[in-house]
Structures are given as structure tokens and as C-alpha cells.
Design a protein around this motif. Structure first.
Motif, PDB file in Angstrom:
ATOM      1  N   ALA A  65       0.858  -1.180   0.000  1.00 47.29           N
ATOM      2  CA  ALA A  65       0.000   0.000   0.000  1.00 47.29           C
ATOM      3  C   ALA A  65       0.896   1.232   0.000  1.00 47.29           C
ATOM      4  CB  ALA A  65      -0.892  -0.001   1.238  1.00 47.29           C
ATOM      5  N   ALA A  66       0.354   2.351  -0.476  1.00 48.11           N
ATOM      6  CA  ALA A  66       1.116   3.596  -0.492  1.00 48.11           C
ATOM      7  C   ALA A  66       0.202   4.754  -0.123  1.00 48.11           C
ATOM      8  CB  ALA A  66       1.724   3.839  -1.872  1.00 48.11           C
ATOM      9  N   VAL A  67       0.786   5.737   0.549  1.00 49.68           N
ATOM     10  CA  VAL A  67       0.070   6.984   0.831  1.00 49.68           C
ATOM     11  C   VAL A  67       0.922   8.133   0.301  1.00 49.68           C
ATOM     12  CG1 VAL A  67      -1.210   6.130   2.822  1.00 49.68           C
ATOM     13  CG2 VAL A  67       1.000   7.202   3.169  1.00 49.68           C
ATOM     14  N   LEU A  68       0.239   9.171  -0.172  1.00 44.80           N
ATOM     15  CA  LEU A  68       0.885  10.349  -0.726  1.00 44.80           C
ATOM     16  C   LEU A  68       0.840  11.478   0.287  1.00 44.80           C
ATOM     17  CD1 LEU A  68       1.982  12.163  -3.062  1.00 44.80           C
ATOM     18  CD2 LEU A  68      -0.407  12.499  -3.724  1.00 44.80           C
ATOM     19  N   THR A  69       1.966  12.165   0.450  1.00 42.98           N
ATOM     20  CA  THR A  69       2.038  13.360   1.286  1.00 42.98           C
ATOM     21  C   THR A  69       2.730  14.445   0.476  1.00 42.98           C
ATOM     22  OG1 THR A  69       2.190  12.028   3.289  1.00 42.98           O
ATOM     23  CG2 THR A  69       2.887  14.323   3.454  1.00 42.98           C
ATOM     24  N   SER A  70       2.109  15.626   0.442  1.00 44.84           N
ATOM     25  CA  SER A  70       2.718  16.782  -0.224  1.00 44.84           C
ATOM     26  C   SER A  70       2.125  18.038   0.393  1.00 44.84           C
ATOM     27  CB  SER A  70       2.455  16.762  -1.723  1.00 44.84           C
ATOM     28  OG  SER A  70       2.934  17.954  -2.316  1.00 44.84           O
ATOM     29  N   SER A  71       2.938  18.765   1.150  1.00 44.01           N
ATOM     30  CA  SER A  71       2.434  19.992   1.768  1.00 44.01           C
ATOM     31  C   SER A  71       2.089  21.025   0.707  1.00 44.01           C
ATOM     32  CB  SER A  71       3.453  20.558   2.758  1.00 44.01           C
ATOM     33  OG  SER A  71       4.665  20.851   2.095  1.00 44.01           O
ATOM     34  N   GLY A  72       2.832  21.049  -0.401  1.00 44.46           N
ATOM     35  CA  GLY A  72       2.547  21.995  -1.481  1.00 44.46           C
ATOM     36  C   GLY A  72       1.208  21.749  -2.145  1.00 44.46           C
ATOM     37  N   LEU A  73       0.781  20.501  -2.169  1.00 45.88           N
ATOM     38  CA  LEU A  73      -0.528  20.158  -2.733  1.00 45.88           C
ATOM     39  C   LEU A  73      -1.615  20.117  -1.660  1.00 45.88           C
ATOM     40  CD1 LEU A  73       0.556  17.257  -5.150  1.00 45.88           C
ATOM     41  CD2 LEU A  73      -0.103  19.581  -5.795  1.00 45.88           C
ATOM     42  N   GLY A  74      -1.214  20.265  -0.407  1.00 46.17           N
ATOM     43  CA  GLY A  74      -2.187  20.195   0.689  1.00 46.17           C
ATOM     44  C   GLY A  74      -2.687  18.791   0.944  1.00 46.17           C
ATOM     45  N   ILE A  75      -1.840  17.800   0.704  1.00 46.15           N
ATOM     46  CA  ILE A  75      -2.225  16.393   0.862  1.00 46.15           C
ATOM     47  C   ILE A  75      -1.355  15.769   1.939  1.00 46.15           C
ATOM     48  CG2 ILE A  75      -2.334  14.144  -0.265  1.00 46.15           C
ATOM     49  CD1 ILE A  75      -2.702  15.701  -2.909  1.00 46.15           C
ATOM     50  N   TYR A  76      -1.988  15.164   2.923  1.00 44.46           N
ATOM     51  CA  TYR A  76      -1.268  14.558   4.042  1.00 44.46           C
ATOM     52  C   TYR A  76      -1.793  13.149   4.279  1.00 44.46           C
ATOM     53  CZ  TYR A  76       0.186  19.348   4.711  1.00 44.46           C
ATOM     54  OH  TYR A  76       0.700  20.602   4.502  1.00 44.46           O
ATOM     55  N   GLY A  77      -1.138  12.156   3.686  1.00 44.98           N
ATOM     56  CA  GLY A  77      -1.511  10.763   3.921  1.00 44.98           C
ATOM     57  C   GLY A  77      -2.676  10.266   3.103  1.00 44.98           C
ATOM     58  N   VAL A 116      12.340  12.167  -9.179  1.00 46.92           N
ATOM     59  CA  VAL A 116      13.298  11.228  -8.603  1.00 46.92           C
ATOM     60  C   VAL A 116      13.033  11.172  -7.100  1.00 46.92           C
ATOM     61  CG1 VAL A 116      15.720  10.720  -8.159  1.00 46.92           C
ATOM     62  CG2 VAL A 116      15.039  11.672 -10.367  1.00 46.92           C
ATOM     63  N   LEU A 117      12.724   9.985  -6.608  1.00 50.81           N
ATOM     64  CA  LEU A 117      12.439   9.787  -5.189  1.00 50.81           C
ATOM     65  C   LEU A 117      13.623   9.119  -4.509  1.00 50.81           C
ATOM     66  CD1 LEU A 117       8.786   8.425  -5.514  1.00 50.81           C
ATOM     67  CD2 LEU A 117       9.500  10.762  -4.997  1.00 50.81           C
ATOM     68  N   LEU A 118      13.993   9.651  -3.354  1.00 53.67           N
ATOM     69  CA  LEU A 118      15.082   9.090  -2.560  1.00 53.67           C
ATOM     70  C   LEU A 118      14.536   8.601  -1.221  1.00 53.67           C
ATOM     71  CD1 LEU A 118      17.754  11.849  -3.235  1.00 53.67           C
ATOM     72  CD2 LEU A 118      17.556   9.621  -4.351  1.00 53.67           C
ATOM     73  N   PRO A 119      15.159   7.577  -0.631  1.00 50.29           N
ATOM     74  CA  PRO A 119      14.654   7.067   0.655  1.00 50.29           C
ATOM     75  C   PRO A 119      14.921   8.071   1.775  1.00 50.29           C
ATOM     76  CG  PRO A 119      16.695   5.966   0.056  1.00 50.29           C
ATOM     77  CD  PRO A 119      16.329   6.833  -1.102  1.00 50.29           C
ATOM     78  N   VAL A 120      13.925   8.232   2.670  1.00 50.34           N
ATOM     79  CA  VAL A 120      14.047   9.093   3.844  1.00 50.34           C
ATOM     80  C   VAL A 120      13.427   8.377   5.034  1.00 50.34           C
ATOM     81  CG1 VAL A 120      14.073  11.273   2.566  1.00 50.34           C
ATOM     82  CG2 VAL A 120      11.886  10.313   3.299  1.00 50.34           C
ATOM     83  N   GLU A 121      13.863   8.736   6.236  1.00 48.88           N
ATOM     84  CA  GLU A 121      13.267   8.159   7.448  1.00 48.88           C
ATOM     85  C   GLU A 121      11.796   8.560   7.562  1.00 48.88           C
ATOM     86  OE1 GLU A 121      14.245   6.094  10.022  1.00 48.88           O
ATOM     87  OE2 GLU A 121      15.905   5.634   8.682  1.00 48.88           O
ATOM     88  N   ASN A 122      11.530   9.852   7.428  1.00 46.93           N
ATOM     89  CA  ASN A 122      10.187  10.418   7.460  1.00 46.93           C
ATOM     90  C   ASN A 122      10.142  11.574   6.476  1.00 46.93           C
ATOM     91  OD1 ASN A 122       8.965   8.880   9.660  1.00 46.93           O
ATOM     92  ND2 ASN A 122      10.466   9.912  10.942  1.00 46.93           N
ATOM     93  N   PRO A 123       8.974  11.851   5.873  1.00 50.05           N
ATOM     94  CA  PRO A 123       8.891  13.023   4.997  1.00 50.05           C
ATOM     95  C   PRO A 123       9.336  14.282   5.745  1.00 50.05           C
ATOM     96  CG  PRO A 123       6.949  11.665   4.727  1.00 50.05           C
ATOM     97  CD  PRO A 123       7.730  11.083   5.889  1.00 50.05           C
ATOM     98  N   SER A 124      10.075  15.146   5.084  1.00 51.14           N
ATOM     99  CA  SER A 124      10.689  16.303   5.738  1.00 51.14           C
ATOM    100  C   SER A 124       9.775  17.518   5.830  1.00 51.14           C
ATOM    101  CB  SER A 124      11.975  16.686   5.009  1.00 51.14           C
ATOM    102  OG  SER A 124      11.676  17.116   3.694  1.00 51.14           O
ATOM    103  N   PHE A 125       8.510  17.354   5.548  1.00 49.00           N
ATOM    104  CA  PHE A 125       7.605  18.508   5.591  1.00 49.00           C
ATOM    105  C   PHE A 125       6.378  18.191   6.394  1.00 49.00           C
ATOM    106  CE2 PHE A 125       7.727  16.240   1.606  1.00 49.00           C
ATOM    107  CZ  PHE A 125       6.466  15.728   1.476  1.00 49.00           C
TER     108      PHE A 125
END
Length: 133
Positions: free
Chosen positions: A59-71, A124-133
Motif C-alpha cells: 500500500a502507499a500513501v501520498l504526502t505533499s504539503s505543497g498540494l495540501g495532501i497529508y496521507g 526522482v524519489l530518494l529514501p528518507v526516514e520520514n517526509p521532511s515537511f
């Protein structure tokens, strides 16, 4: 005839099982958060997909503060070998990518394309511990 058939069957067997195990390795190696820039026109924002296992599926969830989408959960997540497809129809969004791997099988990045409203943007997506925003 037999001298040719045995090596041919052995090679086929090795190729088949290598592809099966590499697909599983990719499936397990993409778990977690992956983040990258999304540049649409003059807007430069970050996005992140977080992959988890739910039952036997990814499963995947999308997060983007610029788009106003959180999970926002994806409706479709397909991991086919190194190819990854994520679909969120309510946003008219499809992300298709390819996992880039080291020789040891670790995924180092996901090179993909963000399709939304008839526009395609490379991501290009890179691995992160948690989204930085």
C-alpha cells in the motif's frame, strides 16, 4: 541433443528464479518513505510516497504539503519487478517509476513520471526516514 538441452534448461531455470527473487527483493526494499521534488510550471514542491504492507499487498500513501495532501491512500499500487505504478483516480494521478538498485539488491532511488491532468513531470524519489515537511 541432450548436451544442448540440459544447459538451456538450466539457464532458463536460473533466469526465472532470479527474476522472481529480484521482484521480491524490490517489493521489500521499497517499504518506507520516498521523497523528491515535484516541479509543475513555476511551482516547486516536495512529495513523498510511504509504502507499507497491508496483508499480502503493498500500500502507499501520498504526502505533499505543497498540494495540501497529508496521507492520501493510493487506490492502486503495483510492484512488478523493478517497475512501480501508483494510481490515485480522485486526483487524476498516476505515478510510474523504476527502482534503481545496487548490485546487492538495495534500492537507492526511484526514477519516475508524475502524470496528472494530462501533464507529465519527471520525479526522482530518494529514501528518507520520514517526509521532511
Amino acid at each position: 541433443m541432450r548436451n544442448v538441452l540440459v544447459p538451456l534448461l538450466t539457464a532458463s531455470f536460473v533466469i526465472f528464479y532470479t527474476s522472481v527473487f529480484s521482484a521480491e527483493a524490490t517489493r521489500e526494499n521499497i517499504l518506507g518513505s520516498w521523497e523528491g521534488p515535484l516541479v509543475i510550471g513555476r511551482d516547486n514542491m516536495k512529495l513523498a510516497f510511504t509504502f507499507t504492507v497491508q496483508g499480502e499487498k503493498i500500500a502507499a500513501v501520498l504526502t505533499s504539503s505543497g498540494l495540501g495532501i497529508y496521507g492520501m491512500p493510493a487506490d492502486t499500487v503495483i510492484v512488478d519487478g523493478r517497475r512501480i505504478t501508483i494510481r490515485i483516480p480522485r486526483l487524476d494521478l498516476e505515478f510510474t517509476g523504476v527502482a534503481r538498485m545496487t548490485k546487492s539488491g538495495a534500492v537507492t532511488r526511484i526514477d519516475g513520471d508524475w502524470f496528472q491532468y494530462s501533464e507529465m513531470v519527471p520525479v526522482v524519489l530518494l529514501p528518507v526516514e520520514n517526509p521532511s515537511f
